[in-house]
Enzyme design. Structure first.
Site, PDB file in Angstrom:
ATOM      1  N   SER A 118       1.114  -1.363   0.142  1.00 29.93           N
ATOM      2  CA  SER A 118       0.367   0.298  -0.412  1.00 29.93           C
ATOM      3  C   SER A 118       1.158   1.151  -0.255  1.00 29.93           C
ATOM      4  O   SER A 118       0.173   2.238  -0.268  1.00 29.93           O
ATOM      5  CB  SER A 118      -0.839   0.121   1.008  1.00 29.93           C
ATOM      6  OG  SER A 118      -1.690  -1.472   0.863  1.00 29.93           O
ATOM      7  N   HIS A 139      -1.656  -3.377  -6.624  1.00 30.04           N
ATOM      8  CA  HIS A 139      -3.120  -2.998  -4.938  1.00 30.04           C
ATOM      9  C   HIS A 139      -4.766  -3.514  -5.495  1.00 30.04           C
ATOM     10  O   HIS A 139      -5.228  -2.898  -5.523  1.00 30.04           O
ATOM     11  CB  HIS A 139      -2.761  -1.317  -5.132  1.00 30.04           C
ATOM     12  CG  HIS A 139      -2.796  -1.139  -3.762  1.00 30.04           C
ATOM     13  ND1 HIS A 139      -3.539   0.281  -3.641  1.00 30.04           N
ATOM     14  CD2 HIS A 139      -2.836  -1.806  -2.161  1.00 30.04           C
ATOM     15  CE1 HIS A 139      -3.612   0.083  -2.281  1.00 30.04           C
ATOM     16  NE2 HIS A 139      -3.196  -0.393  -1.323  1.00 30.04           N
ATOM     17  N   GLU A 151      -5.523  -1.243  -8.649  1.00 27.05           N
ATOM     18  CA  GLU A 151      -4.277   0.255  -9.369  1.00 27.05           C
ATOM     19  C   GLU A 151      -2.901  -0.748  -9.766  1.00 27.05           C
ATOM     20  O   GLU A 151      -2.606  -1.606  -8.796  1.00 27.05           O
ATOM     21  CB  GLU A 151      -4.448   0.325  -8.024  1.00 27.05           C
ATOM     22  CG  GLU A 151      -4.975   1.458  -7.712  1.00 27.05           C
ATOM     23  CD  GLU A 151      -4.367   2.492  -6.574  1.00 27.05           C
ATOM     24  OE1 GLU A 151      -4.903   3.845  -6.979  1.00 27.05           O
ATOM     25  OE2 GLU A 151      -4.244   2.424  -5.464  1.00 27.05           O
ATOM     26  N   ASN A 189      -5.266   5.725  -2.209  1.00 22.45           N
ATOM     27  CA  ASN A 189      -5.289   6.983  -0.767  1.00 22.45           C
ATOM     28  C   ASN A 189      -4.496   7.616  -0.999  1.00 22.45           C
ATOM     29  O   ASN A 189      -4.540   8.883   0.700  1.00 22.45           O
ATOM     30  CB  ASN A 189      -3.654   6.154  -0.028  1.00 22.45           C
ATOM     31  CG  ASN A 189      -4.254   4.160   0.323  1.00 22.45           C
ATOM     32  OD1 ASN A 189      -5.505   3.870   0.843  1.00 22.45           O
ATOM     33  ND2 ASN A 189      -3.567   3.607   0.793  1.00 22.45           N
TER      34      ASN A 189
HETATM   35  N1  LIG Z   1      -5.144  -5.167   5.172  1.00 21.01           N
HETATM   36  C1  LIG Z   1      -5.098  -3.513   3.898  1.00 21.01           C
HETATM   37  O1  LIG Z   1      -6.702  -3.110   3.597  1.00 21.01           O
HETATM   38  C2  LIG Z   1      -4.491  -3.513   2.762  1.00 21.01           C
HETATM   39  C3  LIG Z   1      -5.186  -3.300   1.486  1.00 21.01           C
HETATM   40  C4  LIG Z   1      -4.403  -3.535   0.119  1.00 21.01           C
HETATM   41  C5  LIG Z   1      -2.656  -3.197   0.517  1.00 21.01           C
HETATM   42  N2  LIG Z   1      -2.413  -4.195   1.892  1.00 21.01           N
HETATM   43  C6  LIG Z   1      -1.667  -4.498   1.433  1.00 21.01           C
HETATM   44  O2  LIG Z   1      -0.840  -6.020   1.120  1.00 21.01           O
HETATM   45  C7  LIG Z   1      -0.191  -6.304   2.339  1.00 21.01           C
HETATM   46  C8  LIG Z   1      -0.218  -7.522   3.754  1.00 21.01           C
HETATM   47  O3  LIG Z   1      -1.345  -6.740   3.935  1.00 21.01           O
HETATM   48  P1  LIG Z   1      -2.569  -7.331   5.055  1.00 21.01           P
HETATM   49  O4  LIG Z   1      -3.383  -6.652   5.212  1.00 21.01           O
HETATM   50  O5  LIG Z   1      -2.932  -8.854   4.715  1.00 21.01           O
HETATM   51  O6  LIG Z   1      -0.916  -8.235   5.936  1.00 21.01           O
HETATM   52  P2  LIG Z   1      -1.834  -9.608   7.243  1.00 21.01           P
HETATM   53  O7  LIG Z   1      -0.653  -8.911   8.206  1.00 21.01           O
HETATM   54  O8  LIG Z   1      -2.927  -9.619   7.551  1.00 21.01           O
HETATM   55  O9  LIG Z   1      -0.614 -10.784   6.131  1.00 21.01           O
HETATM   56  C9  LIG Z   1       0.434 -10.705   6.108  1.00 21.01           C
HETATM   57  C10 LIG Z   1       0.559 -12.144   5.762  1.00 21.01           C
HETATM   58  O10 LIG Z   1       2.084 -11.858   5.347  1.00 21.01           O
HETATM   59  C11 LIG Z   1       3.205 -13.424   6.347  1.00 21.01           C
HETATM   60  N3  LIG Z   1       3.921 -13.215   6.213  1.00 21.01           N
HETATM   61  C12 LIG Z   1       5.339 -12.259   6.398  1.00 21.01           C
HETATM   62  N4  LIG Z   1       6.068 -12.993   7.045  1.00 21.01           N
HETATM   63  C13 LIG Z   1       6.788 -13.296   5.315  1.00 21.01           C
HETATM   64  C14 LIG Z   1       7.191 -14.494   4.353  1.00 21.01           C
HETATM   65  N5  LIG Z   1       8.848 -13.995   4.965  1.00 21.01           N
HETATM   66  N6  LIG Z   1       6.808 -15.175   3.753  1.00 21.01           N
HETATM   67  C15 LIG Z   1       5.658 -15.568   3.674  1.00 21.01           C
HETATM   68  N7  LIG Z   1       4.010 -14.944   4.095  1.00 21.01           N
HETATM   69  C16 LIG Z   1       4.950 -14.102   5.478  1.00 21.01           C
HETATM   70  C17 LIG Z   1       2.315 -13.026   7.243  1.00 21.01           C
HETATM   71  O11 LIG Z   1       2.473 -14.052   8.155  1.00 21.01           O
HETATM   72  C18 LIG Z   1       0.778 -12.667   7.854  1.00 21.01           C
HETATM   73  O12 LIG Z   1      -0.585 -14.249   7.050  1.00 21.01           O
HETATM   74  C19 LIG Z   1       0.681  -5.417   2.728  1.00 21.01           C
HETATM   75  O13 LIG Z   1       1.699  -5.099   1.989  1.00 21.01           O
HETATM   76  C20 LIG Z   1      -0.232  -4.804   2.538  1.00 21.01           C
HETATM   77  O14 LIG Z   1      -0.368  -2.906   2.067  1.00 21.01           O
HETATM   78  C21 LIG Z   1      -3.105  -3.867   2.884  1.00 21.01           C
END
Ligand SMILES: NC(=O)c1ccc[n+]([C@@H]2O[C@H](COP(=O)([O-])OP(=O)(O)OC[C@H]3O[C@@H](n4cnc5c(N)ncnc54)[C@H](O)[C@@H]3O)[C@@H](O)[C@H]2O)c1
Length: 283
Positions: A118, A139, A151, A189
């Protein structure tokens, strides 16, 4: 390039949704997380989501089994035949760099590598991969099966072909895409986070109550949810972090975080996830 197999790295909030929609759209999916336990949790979430769709009679049990049958859990080592890999691991530069470093030894030449970040620069992330021309930002929005937008972000070195493949892939998942420059906050964002910040400034100045500020945007602008309610959903810490990225990268005071937002975060009132943010969810 025809995409047949999709890799998903990280099966948290976003990754499990991405794996689900990819499999539901007919792609073979290989997915992993940091540990076996987290991976199983992510796969179980997908099974639960699909179970709910069966209960609501949106799909039948055979369809559920067919979709689940296309998703395999594994390790990064099993990503070698993936045509497109979406990274959705924790939002931390070092974690993402490490994961893409591992992929360098595994991903096949020509594979498209996409990050769901993000806030981190796509150009920066692409600097650690072997083929930066094949690196692109995708995204997605939360919850992935519901939200229609993706995106598509081209970094400095992203090729037009790679952006096109990512665009067509997202569209094949039923999503609408917009092409966005690699700039802090991308498009959504960049607009949304300052609006939420302004809502905290208005609340702090006593312009109106929290409920009234939310009503203002719901009833006056037809937003489905007011900005303060939305901030509680997203997490006030996540919101503050996104603002800090805009403030630091774009270098304008108009992105300076509201003092009230900072105070809530300092107090541990992070929104729904902690039971209290702007509003109280403890009951
Ligand atoms: N949550 C949202 O609303 C949202 C929206 C758009 C984009 N994002 C982006 O998506 C990405 C993930 O966010 P999220 O909200 O799903 O986070 P989250 O914390 O729910 O999930 C992240 C996952 O990555 C795993 N992880 C960590 N290190 C790892 C590794 N070395 N190898 C494999 N897996 C690993 C964690 O165990 C976890 O399950 C981020 O970059 C975030 O900015 C999030």
């Amino acid at each position: 390039m025809a995409i047949k197999k999709v890799g998903v790295l990280g099966l948290g909030t976003m990754g499990h949704g991405i794996a689900q929609v990819a499999a539901a759209s007919g792609f073979e999916v290989i997915a992993t997380d940091a540990t076996d336990e987290f991976m199983k949790k992510g796969l179980a979430r997908i099974e639960k989501n699909l179970g709910r769709l069966v209960e609501k009679e949106k799909i039948d049990a055979a369809k559920r089994d067919e979709i689940l049958g296309r998703i395999k859990g594994g390790g990064v080592k099993d990503f070698g035949d993936a045509d497109l890999i979406v990274e959705a691991v924790t939002e931390a530069i070092e974690v993402k760099k490490k994961v893409f470093g591992l992929l360098n030894d595994v991903a096949k030449p020509g594979a498209i590598l996409a990050s769901n970040t993000s806030s981190i620069s796509i150009t920066l992330l692409s600097s650690v991969v072997k083929e930066p021309e094949n690196f692109v930002g995708m995204h997605f929005f939360n919850p992935v099966p519901v939200m229609k937008l993706v995106e598509i972000i081209s970094g400095l070195q992203t090729s037009a072909d790679a952006a096109q493949v990512a665009t067509e892939f997202a569209q094949s998942l039923g999503k609408t895409t917009i092409a966005v420059k690699d700039s802090a906050g991308f498009a959504v964002n960049r607009l949304l986070i300052p609006m939420i910040n302004e809502a905290f400034c208005a609340l702090d100045e006593g312009v109106a109550s929290a409920e009234e500020i939310d009503q203002a945007m719901q009833l006056g602008c037809n937003h489905p949810m007011g900005p303060l309610t939305l901030a509680d959903f997203v997490g006030l810490d996540v919101t503050l972090n996104a603002l800090s990225v805009l403030y630091n990268d774009l270098g304008s005071d108009k992105y300076a975080p509201s003092q009230l937002l900072r105070k809530y975060v300092e107090a541990g009132r992070l929104g729904r996830k902690t039971g209290r943010g702007v509003y109280d969810y403890s009951k």
